[in-house]
Write an enzyme that holds these catalytic residues in place. Structure first.
Site, PDB file in Angstrom:
ATOM      1  N   CYS A  37      -2.630   2.761   9.136  1.00  0.00           N
ATOM      2  CA  CYS A  37      -3.636   1.791   8.687  1.00  0.00           C
ATOM      3  C   CYS A  37      -4.864   1.805   9.589  1.00  0.00           C
ATOM      4  O   CYS A  37      -5.967   1.491   9.146  1.00  0.00           O
ATOM      5  CB  CYS A  37      -3.062   0.382   8.698  1.00  0.00           C
ATOM      6  SG  CYS A  37      -1.682   0.129   7.604  1.00  0.00           S
TER       7      CYS A  37
ATOM      8  N   HIS B 243       0.868  -1.186   0.000  1.00  0.00           N
ATOM      9  CA  HIS B 243       0.000   0.000   0.000  1.00  0.00           C
ATOM     10  C   HIS B 243       0.907   1.239   0.000  1.00  0.00           C
ATOM     11  O   HIS B 243       1.986   1.211   0.593  1.00  0.00           O
ATOM     12  CB  HIS B 243      -0.844   0.079   1.279  1.00  0.00           C
ATOM     13  CG  HIS B 243      -2.140  -0.671   1.248  1.00  0.00           C
ATOM     14  ND1 HIS B 243      -2.659  -1.300   2.361  1.00  0.00           N
ATOM     15  CD2 HIS B 243      -3.062  -0.858   0.260  1.00  0.00           C
ATOM     16  CE1 HIS B 243      -3.829  -1.851   2.052  1.00  0.00           C
ATOM     17  NE2 HIS B 243      -4.088  -1.610   0.787  1.00  0.00           N
TER      18      HIS B 243
HETATM   19  N1  ARG Z   1      -4.106  -7.219   6.441  1.00  0.00           N
HETATM   20  C1  ARG Z   1      -4.489  -6.000   5.822  1.00  0.00           C
HETATM   21  C2  ARG Z   1      -4.417  -6.167   4.304  1.00  0.00           C
HETATM   22  O1  ARG Z   1      -3.545  -6.826   3.830  1.00  0.00           O
HETATM   23  C3  ARG Z   1      -3.609  -4.879   6.262  1.00  0.00           C
HETATM   24  C4  ARG Z   1      -4.039  -3.555   5.758  1.00  0.00           C
HETATM   25  C5  ARG Z   1      -3.151  -2.435   6.212  1.00  0.00           C
HETATM   26  N2  ARG Z   1      -3.707  -1.197   5.902  1.00  0.00           N
HETATM   27  C6  ARG Z   1      -3.073  -0.189   5.312  1.00  0.00           C
HETATM   28  N3  ARG Z   1      -3.693   0.947   5.209  1.00  0.00           N
HETATM   29  N4  ARG Z   1      -1.881  -0.314   4.800  1.00  0.00           N
HETATM   30  O2  ARG Z   1      -5.225  -5.624   3.584  1.00  0.00           O
END
Ligand code: ARG
Length: 290
Positions: free
Chosen positions: A283, A189
């Site tokens: 997150c 991300h």
């Molecule tokens: N386990 C989640 C996923 O893989 C983690 C998300 C983390 N969120 C973020 N904004 N980077 O989607």
């Protein structure tokens, strides 16, 4: 021209005063990790064999929430839902700019139902909501800098959010969107590789981006704070800043030092359990921008 000593002192004072960063009160949305668990693996950090201490996860999340409240910010709750173990990562549910909400559409089926929960929250509060047609994971892949080049959205693609969603976001939010390509799966991300540290500047880890995107970032943000591998892998860039106070993972100590040198106030928090899901401070926090 000859400068008198007093001029030099005055100049240095001005530089120091300019470094005094100013915070702005924020409104955030957070979702308690009551149902948090690592039940599937959709990013390289999620390891089904490493146990999660659920109680500690809640405790650490509470501390994060209290830290934000203690800094004078407002935190709205989003009700957690059983069967959605990643819902604690509230940043992924939408992207809000100046009162308009661009909804999320998750890449992975395991998280798909989270989008409706976010939508219901915004609609119940009377926000203008724009439903997406393209795959995008909200603030996970979008950042807003109201004072950079007249107001700029930075957007990541490569792992989760589709490039087509960048164009859709630009139409929905009426701000120019700069597309950046993520190339390292550990930084799946945008918000694990780049963060707005105030209204006009960012901190980022160049290695997470394609060479061309690194050049774009260097051109747009010549004064950015750069993070090294260790800071980035410690989730240091997954931070929340109010323009002055930068809440970040306590393991990213070098980045904290660099931010301090640039005039910001690092506020370290421990989030070891949520890191096992592949997330940290940012997150867990969506920003509601009126
Ligand atoms: N386990 C989640 C996923 O893989 C983690 C998300 C983390 N969120 C973020 N904004 N980077 O989607």
């Amino acid at each position: 021209m000859v400068l008198a000593v007093t001029d030099v002192v005055g100049y240095l004072l001005l530089v120091t005063v300019n470094q005094q960063r100013v915070s702005r009160k924020r409104t955030y949305l957070m979702c308690s990790p009551e149902h948090f668990a690592v039940e599937y693996a959709i990013n390289p950090w999620m390891d089904l064999t490493t146990p999660v201490d659920a109680e500690l996860a809640v405790k650490q999340w509470d501390r994060l929430r209290e830290t934000l409240l203690g800094l004078g910010h407002e935190v709205h709750p989003l009700n957690p839902e059983a069967g959605l173990p990643d819902m604690v990562f509230a940043a992924n549910g939408a992207f809000v700019v100046d009162g308009t909400v661009y909804g999320a559409r998750f890449k992975h089926g395991q998280r798909a139902a989270e989008a409706a929960a976010h939508r219901a929250f915004y609609e119940s509060q009377g926000w203008r909501f724009i439903a997406p047609s393209e795959t995008n994971e909200g603030e996970g892949d979008f950042a807003y800098l109201p004072e950079a080049h007249g107001g700029l959205i930075l957007a990541g693609h490569g792992f989760r959010t589709e490039l087509a969603a960048h164009a859709e976001a630009q139409e929905a939010l009426a701000r120019p969107v700069v597309s950046l390509r993520l190339v390292d799966p550990r930084f799946y991300h945008l918000d694990v590789a780049l963060a707005a540290i105030d209204d006009g500047n960012i901190a980022y880890y160049p290695g997470a981006f394609s060479v061309a995107s690194q050049r774009v970032l260097a051109q747009l943000f010549p004064d950015a704070v750069l993070a090294d591998d260790a800071d980035a892998l410690a989730f240091g860039l997954n931070l929340v800043s109010d323009g002055r106070n930068v809440v970040l993972n306590s393991e990213a100590s070098r980045l904290a030092g660099n931010l301090k040198a640039a005039g910001y106030q690092p506020v370290p928090v421990e989030l070891t359990e949520l890191k096992k899901g592949g997330g940290s401070v940012k997150c867990c926090v969506a920003e509601l921008r009126r």
